[in-house]
Design a protein around this motif. Structure first.
Motif, PDB file in Angstrom:
ATOM      1  N   GLY A   1      -1.288 -14.666 -31.127  1.00  0.00           N
ATOM      2  CA  GLY A   1      -2.103 -13.421 -31.181  1.00  0.00           C
ATOM      3  C   GLY A   1      -2.347 -12.872 -29.947  1.00  0.00           C
ATOM      4  O   GLY A   1      -2.179 -11.456 -30.011  1.00  0.00           O
TER       5      GLY A   1
ATOM      6  N   TYR B   1      -0.679  -8.993 -29.149  1.00  0.00           N
ATOM      7  CA  TYR B   1      -1.768  -7.951 -28.467  1.00  0.00           C
ATOM      8  C   TYR B   1      -1.239  -7.551 -27.193  1.00  0.00           C
ATOM      9  O   TYR B   1      -0.974  -6.371 -27.019  1.00  0.00           O
TER      10      TYR B   1
ATOM     11  N   ARG C   1      -2.612  -7.506 -37.203  1.00  0.00           N
ATOM     12  CA  ARG C   1      -3.686  -6.830 -37.849  1.00  0.00           C
ATOM     13  C   ARG C   1      -4.829  -6.825 -36.732  1.00  0.00           C
ATOM     14  O   ARG C   1      -5.466  -5.916 -36.531  1.00  0.00           O
ATOM     15  N   GLU C   2      -5.127  -8.211 -36.042  1.00  0.00           N
ATOM     16  CA  GLU C   2      -6.134  -8.366 -35.138  1.00  0.00           C
ATOM     17  C   GLU C   2      -5.648  -7.526 -34.035  1.00  0.00           C
ATOM     18  O   GLU C   2      -6.703  -7.015 -33.204  1.00  0.00           O
TER      19      GLU C   2
ATOM     20  N   ARG D   1      -6.885  -4.047 -34.373  1.00  0.00           N
ATOM     21  CA  ARG D   1      -8.130  -3.920 -34.270  1.00  0.00           C
ATOM     22  C   ARG D   1      -8.614  -3.796 -32.977  1.00  0.00           C
ATOM     23  O   ARG D   1      -9.475  -2.872 -32.349  1.00  0.00           O
ATOM     24  N   GLN D   2      -8.186  -4.745 -31.928  1.00  0.00           N
ATOM     25  CA  GLN D   2      -8.390  -4.793 -30.519  1.00  0.00           C
ATOM     26  C   GLN D   2      -7.993  -3.453 -29.790  1.00  0.00           C
ATOM     27  O   GLN D   2      -8.976  -2.907 -29.305  1.00  0.00           O
TER      28      GLN D   2
END
Length: 247
Positions: free
Chosen positions: A31, A35, A70-71, A74-75
């Motif tokens: 993750g 990012y 997806r995370e 969002r960030q």
């Protein structure tokens, strides 16, 4: 706007390498990697302002599930780098001059005070800044702009360390986020890499001399310099900017 399939060869390769050496990778590592990968692609304008992104396309390119993508989306939306529009999708945020002006305001407040305090650090500590600028100049000379911008980040972070406020980096990093895209776009437009190095050298000279007032003034000039780049970037790429009517 048609969706574009992103391609980041070096970063995609590093993600594949992680799968090869870790089976499975520690929880959270994938993750964070996704990012950082996407954030870098936005900040160095591999993903250009206004570009449409797809969770599915990114997950396939990086060989990960859609959940970490997806995370990451969002960030990055929380940082103002991506924009999710109902019924339309996710897009790389366009440049917004008002937000850039606000970021400069925040940077001035933090960094002009930080250099005043950094000028009071030990001489040995102050001289470390000169070494960072030397590495930045070397990277710029060989057209390694990723290394140039990484050294830029290190330079501004180290000033906070010398000022005794390393934890202020989180707030400063957020304020610098939108500025990174301006700096990257301004390299071919106005040679901002050379301008930044010249500014850094002047800041360092003042800090090493222990002249807090001069250091603050030089930093203010440096922080405000992207304002001079905006019009040339807008002239070349008007589609990279938000319409004033929308802001």
């Amino acid at each position: 706007m048609a969706r574009l399939r992103p391609f980041i060869p070096d970063l995609a390769a590093s993600t594949s390498a992680a799968h090869a050496t870790l089976d499975p990778p520690p929880r959270g590592q994938v993750g964070r990697g996704v990012y950082e990968t996407l954030r870098t692609a936005v900040l160095d304008c591999t993903f250009l302002p206004g570009m449409a992104l797809s969770e599915q396309a990114v997950s396939e390119q990086l060989d990960v599930s859609r959940a970490p993508v997806r995370e990451a989306f969002r960030q990055l939306a929380n940082e103002g780098l991506l924009e999710s529009l109902p019924q339309r999708g996710t897009f790389v945020a366009r440049l917004n001059e008002a937000k850039i002006s606000d970021a400069i305001f925040v940077r001035e407040a933090i960094e002009c005070r930080a250099v005043e305090l950094a000028a009071q650090a030990s001489l040995a500590q102050r001289r470390t800044l000169a070494q960072i600028v030397k590495r930045q100049a070397s990277a710029s000379a060989r057209a390694d702009y990723a290394a140039h911008l990484a050294a830029d980040e290190e330079f501004h972070h180290q000033i906070l360390v010398l000022a005794g406020h390393p934890h202020a980096w989180a707030a400063l990093r957020l304020a610098r986020t939108g500025m990174n895209r301006i700096r990257h776009l301004a390299i071919p437009a106005v040679g901002s890499n050379r301008i930044a190095i010249d500014h850094h050298r002047l800041v360092v000279d003042a800090i090493i001399a222990g002249d807090a007032g001069a250091a603050s003034q030089r930093m203010r000039e440096h922080v405000q310099s992207p304002l001079a780049f905006l019009q040339e970037i807008r002239r070349r790429h008007p589609d990279y900017f938000e319409d004033e009517a929308r802001t």
